[in-house]
Motif scaffolding. Structure first.
Motif, PDB file in Angstrom:
ATOM      1  N   GLU A 110     -37.630  11.379  35.327  1.00  0.00           N
ATOM      2  CA  GLU A 110     -38.546  12.314  34.673  1.00  0.00           C
ATOM      3  C   GLU A 110     -37.833  13.295  33.753  1.00  0.00           C
ATOM      4  O   GLU A 110     -38.256  13.522  32.626  1.00  0.00           O
ATOM      5  N   LEU A 111     -36.746  13.874  34.216  1.00  0.00           N
ATOM      6  CA  LEU A 111     -35.987  14.826  33.403  1.00  0.00           C
ATOM      7  C   LEU A 111     -35.161  14.039  32.388  1.00  0.00           C
ATOM      8  O   LEU A 111     -34.301  13.242  32.749  1.00  0.00           O
ATOM      9  N   GLN A 112     -35.449  14.255  31.112  1.00  0.00           N
ATOM     10  CA  GLN A 112     -34.816  13.471  30.054  1.00  0.00           C
ATOM     11  C   GLN A 112     -33.568  14.141  29.478  1.00  0.00           C
ATOM     12  O   GLN A 112     -32.618  13.458  29.112  1.00  0.00           O
ATOM     13  N   ALA A 113     -33.606  15.463  29.368  1.00  0.00           N
ATOM     14  CA  ALA A 113     -32.479  16.197  28.775  1.00  0.00           C
ATOM     15  C   ALA A 113     -32.555  17.648  29.239  1.00  0.00           C
ATOM     16  O   ALA A 113     -33.625  18.149  29.568  1.00  0.00           O
ATOM     17  N   VAL A 114     -31.404  18.294  29.234  1.00  0.00           N
ATOM     18  CA  VAL A 114     -31.341  19.695  29.632  1.00  0.00           C
ATOM     19  C   VAL A 114     -30.207  20.361  28.870  1.00  0.00           C
ATOM     20  O   VAL A 114     -29.198  19.723  28.563  1.00  0.00           O
ATOM     21  N   LYS A 164     -40.512  13.756  30.878  1.00  0.00           N
ATOM     22  CA  LYS A 164     -41.434  12.694  30.483  1.00  0.00           C
ATOM     23  C   LYS A 164     -41.956  12.046  31.756  1.00  0.00           C
ATOM     24  O   LYS A 164     -41.183  11.740  32.672  1.00  0.00           O
ATOM     25  N   HIS A 165     -43.276  11.851  31.802  1.00  0.00           N
ATOM     26  CA  HIS A 165     -43.914  11.246  32.972  1.00  0.00           C
ATOM     27  C   HIS A 165     -45.069  10.382  32.482  1.00  0.00           C
ATOM     28  O   HIS A 165     -45.811  10.800  31.582  1.00  0.00           O
ATOM     29  N   PRO A 166     -45.253   9.189  33.052  1.00  0.00           N
ATOM     30  CA  PRO A 166     -46.326   8.313  32.572  1.00  0.00           C
ATOM     31  C   PRO A 166     -47.725   8.939  32.647  1.00  0.00           C
ATOM     32  O   PRO A 166     -48.570   8.657  31.800  1.00  0.00           O
ATOM     33  N   SER A 167     -47.978   9.798  33.608  1.00  0.00           N
ATOM     34  CA  SER A 167     -49.306  10.406  33.753  1.00  0.00           C
ATOM     35  C   SER A 167     -49.459  11.735  33.020  1.00  0.00           C
ATOM     36  O   SER A 167     -50.571  12.131  32.684  1.00  0.00           O
ATOM     37  N   PHE A 168     -48.344  12.443  32.796  1.00  0.00           N
ATOM     38  CA  PHE A 168     -48.422  13.785  32.214  1.00  0.00           C
ATOM     39  C   PHE A 168     -47.929  13.843  30.779  1.00  0.00           C
ATOM     40  O   PHE A 168     -48.050  14.881  30.137  1.00  0.00           O
ATOM     41  N   GLY A 169     -47.297  12.787  30.283  1.00  0.00           N
ATOM     42  CA  GLY A 169     -46.765  12.794  28.929  1.00  0.00           C
ATOM     43  C   GLY A 169     -45.398  13.443  28.864  1.00  0.00           C
ATOM     44  O   GLY A 169     -44.621  13.391  29.820  1.00  0.00           O
ATOM     45  N   GLU A 170     -45.109  14.078  27.725  1.00  0.00           N
ATOM     46  CA  GLU A 170     -43.823  14.743  27.510  1.00  0.00           C
ATOM     47  C   GLU A 170     -44.039  16.243  27.408  1.00  0.00           C
ATOM     48  O   GLU A 170     -45.042  16.693  26.866  1.00  0.00           O
TER      49      GLU A 170
END
Length: 167
Positions: free
Chosen positions: A43-47, A66-72
C-alpha cells in the motif's frame, strides 16, 4: 482476527509482536528508516522526510499510498514518539486528532529483540470515513475488513524486518 463489531469512533487498534534474534540497535536501524517501509508494503508506495535531519520528535514525512478500493492518496505524518532503540511512533495528518497512529516498540530480550507494531484508526477522519459515510449500515464490516487487512500487513512487516535483521 476475531470479529469485534468495532466502529470507527471506537478507535480500534491492532498490535502484533515478533521475536528477532538481533540486538535492538540492529532492529532500530530498520524500523526508524522510513525509506525502507515502502519495500515492505503493497500500500505504501513512497515516503520522504519533509524536515531536514530525519527521524526526531516533531519531524514530518509525506507518504504516498495506493489501494485497490481507496485509490491513491498522500498523507503527512508527524513523529510523536521517538526514543532510539525503544520507540518510533507517528500520527497521520493531524497529530492532535490523527486519521491513524502507528508505533514500533522494541524491547531487549535475552540477546535479541521483541518488536511490536501497533496501529490505531482515528479519531480523525480518513479514507475509510468516506466508505462509512456512503454505507453507514455496513460500518462495522468496513472497519473489520480494514483491520484484518492492516493486521496482515503488520504481520508481513514484522516478518520482513525479522529476516532483514537476522540476515
Amino acid at each position: 482476527m476475531e470479529w469485534t463489531g468495532a466502529r470507527f469512533a471506537d478507535t480500534p487498534t491492532i498490535e502484533q509482536r515478533i521475536r528477532i534474534e538481533a540486538p535492538p540497535e540492529r532492529v532500530w536501524q530498520l524500523v526508524s528508516d522510513i525509506g525502507l517501509l515502502p519495500s515492505l508494503s503493497s500500500e505504501l508506495q513512497a515516503v520522504e522526510w519533509l524536515d531536514d535531519g530525519g527521524p526526531a520528535l516533531g519531524a514530518r514525512f509525506r507518504g504516498r499510498n495506493k489501494h485497490p478500493s481507496f485509490g491513491e492518496w498522500e498523507t503527512t505524518s508527524y513523529v510523536v514518539g521517538y526514543e532510539p532503540e525503544r520507540t518510533f511512533a507517528w500520527a497521520v495528518q493531524d497529530p492532535k486528532t490523527p486519521s491513524a497512529s502507528w508505533r514500533f516498540s522494541l524491547e531487549a530480550q535475552d540477546g535479541g529483540t521483541e518488536l511490536s507494531q501497533w496501529m490505531q484508526m482515528g479519531p480523525g477522519p480518513s479514507g475509510l470515513s468516506f466508505a462509512i459515510e456512503s454505507m453507514p449500515d455496513k460500518e462495522q464490516k468496513i472497519v473489520f475488513v480494514r483491520l484484518r487487512e492492516l493486521e496482515n500487513a503488520i504481520l508481513a512487516n514484522l516478518d520482513a524486518i525479522k529476516k532483514l535483521a537476522e540476515g
